[in-house]
Design a protein around this motif. Structure first.
Motif, short mmCIF file in Angstrom:
data_model
loop_
_atom_site.label_atom_id
_atom_site.label_comp_id
_atom_site.label_asym_id
_atom_site.label_seq_id
_atom_site.Cartn_x
_atom_site.Cartn_y
_atom_site.Cartn_z
N VAL A 245 0.89 -1.26 -0.21
CA VAL A 245 -0.09 0.04 -0.06
C VAL A 245 0.90 1.14 0.03
O VAL A 245 1.97 1.16 0.41
N ARG A 246 0.15 2.30 -0.46
CA ARG A 246 0.80 3.73 -0.24
C ARG A 246 0.22 4.38 0.87
O ARG A 246 -0.99 4.28 1.16
N THR A 247 1.04 5.22 1.59
CA THR A 247 0.43 5.80 2.72
C THR A 247 0.52 7.52 2.52
O THR A 247 1.60 7.82 2.18
N ARG A 248 -0.34 8.19 3.25
CA ARG A 248 -0.04 9.68 3.34
C ARG A 248 -0.90 10.08 4.74
O ARG A 248 -1.85 9.75 4.84
N ARG A 249 -0.03 11.14 5.27
CA ARG A 249 -0.88 11.80 6.54
C ARG A 249 -1.98 12.76 6.04
O ARG A 249 -1.70 13.45 5.16
N ASN A 250 -2.81 12.79 7.02
CA ASN A 250 -3.81 14.06 6.51
C ASN A 250 -4.28 14.26 8.01
O ASN A 250 -3.81 13.98 9.06
N GLY A 251 -5.19 15.40 8.27
CA GLY A 251 -5.56 15.67 9.52
C GLY A 251 -6.02 14.94 10.36
O GLY A 251 -6.45 14.99 11.75
N GLU A 252 -6.95 13.63 9.49
CA GLU A 252 -7.59 12.71 10.65
C GLU A 252 -7.02 11.56 10.62
O GLU A 252 -7.54 10.40 10.86
N GLY A 253 -5.60 11.33 10.49
CA GLY A 253 -4.68 10.02 10.58
C GLY A 253 -3.97 9.87 9.26
O GLY A 253 -3.59 10.85 8.70
N GLY A 263 -10.55 -0.80 -11.04
CA GLY A 263 -11.04 0.63 -10.94
C GLY A 263 -9.96 1.41 -10.06
O GLY A 263 -8.90 1.19 -10.08
N GLU A 264 -10.61 2.45 -9.57
CA GLU A 264 -9.64 3.55 -8.68
C GLU A 264 -9.44 2.85 -7.36
O GLU A 264 -9.84 1.72 -6.96
N PRO A 265 -8.11 3.40 -6.89
CA PRO A 265 -7.72 2.79 -5.76
C PRO A 265 -8.70 2.96 -4.37
O PRO A 265 -9.35 3.87 -4.50
N ILE A 266 -8.55 1.74 -3.72
CA ILE A 266 -9.41 1.94 -2.51
C ILE A 266 -8.49 2.83 -1.39
O ILE A 266 -7.35 2.66 -1.41
N THR A 304 -15.72 -1.29 -1.61
CA THR A 304 -16.41 -2.19 -2.32
C THR A 304 -15.23 -2.75 -3.21
O THR A 304 -14.57 -2.12 -3.88
N CYS A 305 -15.33 -4.30 -3.33
CA CYS A 305 -14.29 -4.98 -4.20
C CYS A 305 -14.84 -5.78 -4.99
O CYS A 305 -15.93 -6.42 -4.58
N LEU A 306 -14.07 -6.18 -5.93
CA LEU A 306 -14.65 -7.27 -7.02
C LEU A 306 -14.30 -8.68 -6.48
O LEU A 306 -13.13 -8.85 -6.24
N VAL A 307 -15.48 -9.48 -6.21
CA VAL A 307 -15.08 -10.86 -5.99
C VAL A 307 -14.57 -11.54 -7.09
O VAL A 307 -15.06 -11.74 -8.19
N ASP A 308 -13.12 -12.50 -6.85
CA ASP A 308 -12.59 -13.20 -7.89
C ASP A 308 -13.01 -14.72 -7.54
O ASP A 308 -13.54 -15.58 -8.45
N LEU A 323 -6.42 -7.23 -4.68
CA LEU A 323 -6.01 -5.81 -3.85
C LEU A 323 -4.47 -5.80 -4.04
O LEU A 323 -3.89 -6.66 -3.58
N GLY A 324 -4.18 -4.87 -4.26
CA GLY A 324 -2.70 -4.28 -4.51
C GLY A 324 -1.68 -5.17 -5.27
O GLY A 324 -0.74 -5.42 -4.91
#
Length: 365
Positions: A245-253, A263-266, A304-308, A323-324
Motif C-alpha cells: 500500500v501507499r500511505t499519506r498523513r492528513n488531519g484525521e490520521g 478501478g480507482e484505488p481503495i 467495495t471490491c470485486l469478488v474473484d 487488491l494491491g
C-alpha cells in the motif's frame, strides 16, 4: 522462577554450514514450548541438541539449573517421543513401556505401579498384552508416550509425533496431548511444521527460519503481533493478508491507498497508525475483513471490491479479491450472498492492522 530449560548463544555447524545461529531460549517449569517452522529450518536439530543427540558447536544448554552441554543423553533427565514410535516389535505393549525401567534397575513393584498409572492415563489398559503390529497408528503413539511418561523426567521432548497419523486422528491425539500436559503440569518441548498444532498446544511458540529464531512468544502474541513478514505469512490458516500500500498523513490520521485492477484505488483511513514510510506492507487477518453491515465501530472502514472467488467452508465462507496486486481473503459468514465476478462491500477493521517494512520485513507498529 528459575528456567527449567535455558539455551544461550547456541550454534550448530556441519563443517562450514551453519544450521543453528545464536539460539537463545528460556522456559519455566510447566511450559509447553513448540518449535515451529518449515522443513529445513533447524527445529529438529535444535531438539536433538537439547536431548544431547547432536553435539553443539557453541553455546550452552542448561536443564533445571545444571549445565548439560556436554552431558550424555541418558544423564539429562529427559524423555523423547519420536515420529517413528521406535517400539520393539517382538515385545508386548506392557514390556515396551517398562523395558527402560528394567534396564535402569527399577524394582518390579515400581514398574507395575507406573505401568498401571500410565496405562490408565492414556486409556490403553486393554492393549497391554498386544504387540505393536496389532495396534493402530494412534495406539502406537500412545504406547510411545507411555514409555516416556514412566520416566517422570524434567523435560519431555516430542519430535513431530503426529505426522504419521491421518487428519482426524491428528486432531484427536492433539487433544490428548493437551489434556496430558494440563493433567501432569509437565514441561514439554514439541517440534512441528504444522502451525495449527503449534497454536493449539503451546504456551510459548518459537518460530524458526533458516536456523534463526524469528519470534518467540505466546500464541496470542505470535498471531496478533507477528514480528515480521515471515511470521505473519507462516502463522495462521488462511494466512494473514499482506498487501502493498501507499500511505499519506492528513488531519484525521493516515490514508492507506490500495491499488486494484478493476478501478480507482481503495482509500482507507487509519486514525491510530504510527508515522509510516510512503510505501509499506499492510497485514490484516481474513477474520478482520467482514461483509459491510456485519461489523461496526469507529475503526471500521468500508470499501467495495470485486469478488474473484467464493470458497464455502461450512461455518465460514472465504471470499477472495485482488487488491494491491495480491489475493486478499475475507472470512465471511456462511450465508453471505457474495458471488464470483460481482462487487461486494467489505468492512476492514483498521484497529487490527499490522504494518511491515517492504525491504527488511520488520513490523512497524
Amino acid at each position: 522462577m528459575a528456567p527449567i530449560l535455558e539455551i544461550r548463544n547456541l550454534y550448530k555447524n556441519y563443517g562450514a554450514t551453519e544450521i543453528l545461529k545464536d539460539i537463545n531460549i528460556a522456559i519455566e517449569p510447566g511450559d509447553f514450548l513448540v518449535l515451529v517452522g518449515p522443513s529445513g529450518c533447524g527445529k529438529s536439530t535444535l531438539l536433538n541438541c537439547i536431548a544431547g543427540l547432536e553435539p553443539i558447536s557453541g553455546g550452552t544448554v542448561t536443564i533445571d539449573g545444571r549445565d548439560m552441554t556436554n552431558v550424555s543423553p541418558k544423564d539429562r533427565d529427559i524423555a523423547m517421543v519420536f515420529q517413528s514410535y521406535a517400539l520393539y516389535p517382538t515385545m508386548s505393549v506392557a514390556r515396551n513401556i517398562t523395558f527402560g525401567m528394567k534396564v535402569r534397575g527399577v524394582d518390579a513393584a515400581t514398574q507395575a505401579a507406573k505401568l498401571k498409572h500410565v496405562a490408565s492415563l492414556l486409556q490403553i489398559e486393554q492393549l497391554l498384552d498386544r504387540r505393536p503390529g496389532q495396534l493402530s497408528g494412534g495406539q502406537r503413539q500412545r504406547v510411545a508416550m507411555g514409555r516416556a511418561l514412566v520416566r517422570d523426567p524434567k523435560l519431555f521432548l516430542f519430535d513431530e509425533p503426529l505426522s504419521n497419523l491421518d487428519a482426524k486422528l491428528r486432531v484427536e491425539m492433539r487433544t490428548e496431548i493437551k489434556k496430558l500436559h494440563q493433567t501432569l503440569g509437565a514441561t514439554m518441548v514439541y517440534v512441528t511444521h504444522d502451525q495449527i498444532e503449534a497454536m493449539t498446544l503451546a504456551t510459548q511458540i518459537v518460530v524458526m527460519k533458516g536456523g534463526v529464531i524469528q519470534q518467540m512468544g505466546s500464541p496470542a502474541e505470535i498471531y496478533n503481533r507477528p514480528a515480521n513478514l515471515f511470521v505473519a505469512d507462516f502463522m495462521g490458516s488462511p494466512a494473514m493478508n499482506l498487501i502493498p500500500v501507499r500511505t499519506r498523513r492528513n488531519g484525521e490520521g493516515t490514508l492507506i491507498e490500495i491499488s486494484r485492477a478493476d478501478g480507482e484505488p481503495i482509500v482507507l483511513r487509519d486514525r491510530k497508525a504510527p508515522d509510516l514510510p510512503s510505501e509499506v506492507i499492510l497485514g490484516l487477518r481474513p477474520e478482520d475483513i467482514a461483509e459491510a453491515g456485519f461489523r461496526a465501530g469507529e475503526d471500521v472502514q468500508e470499501a467495495t471490491c470485486l469478488v474473484d472467488m467464493v470458497e464455502p467452508a461450512g461455518a465460514d465462507t472465504y471470499v477472495v479479491s485482488q487488491l494491491g496486486g495480491r489475493q486478499v481473503t475475507a472470512r465471511l459468514h456462511a450465508e453471505t450472498r457474495a458471488r464470483a465476478g460481482a462487487p461486494l462491500a467489505l468492512a476492514f477493521d483498521m484497529s487490527k492492522v499490522s504494518y511491515f517494512a517492504p525491504d527488511s520485513g520488520k513490523r512497524l507498529n
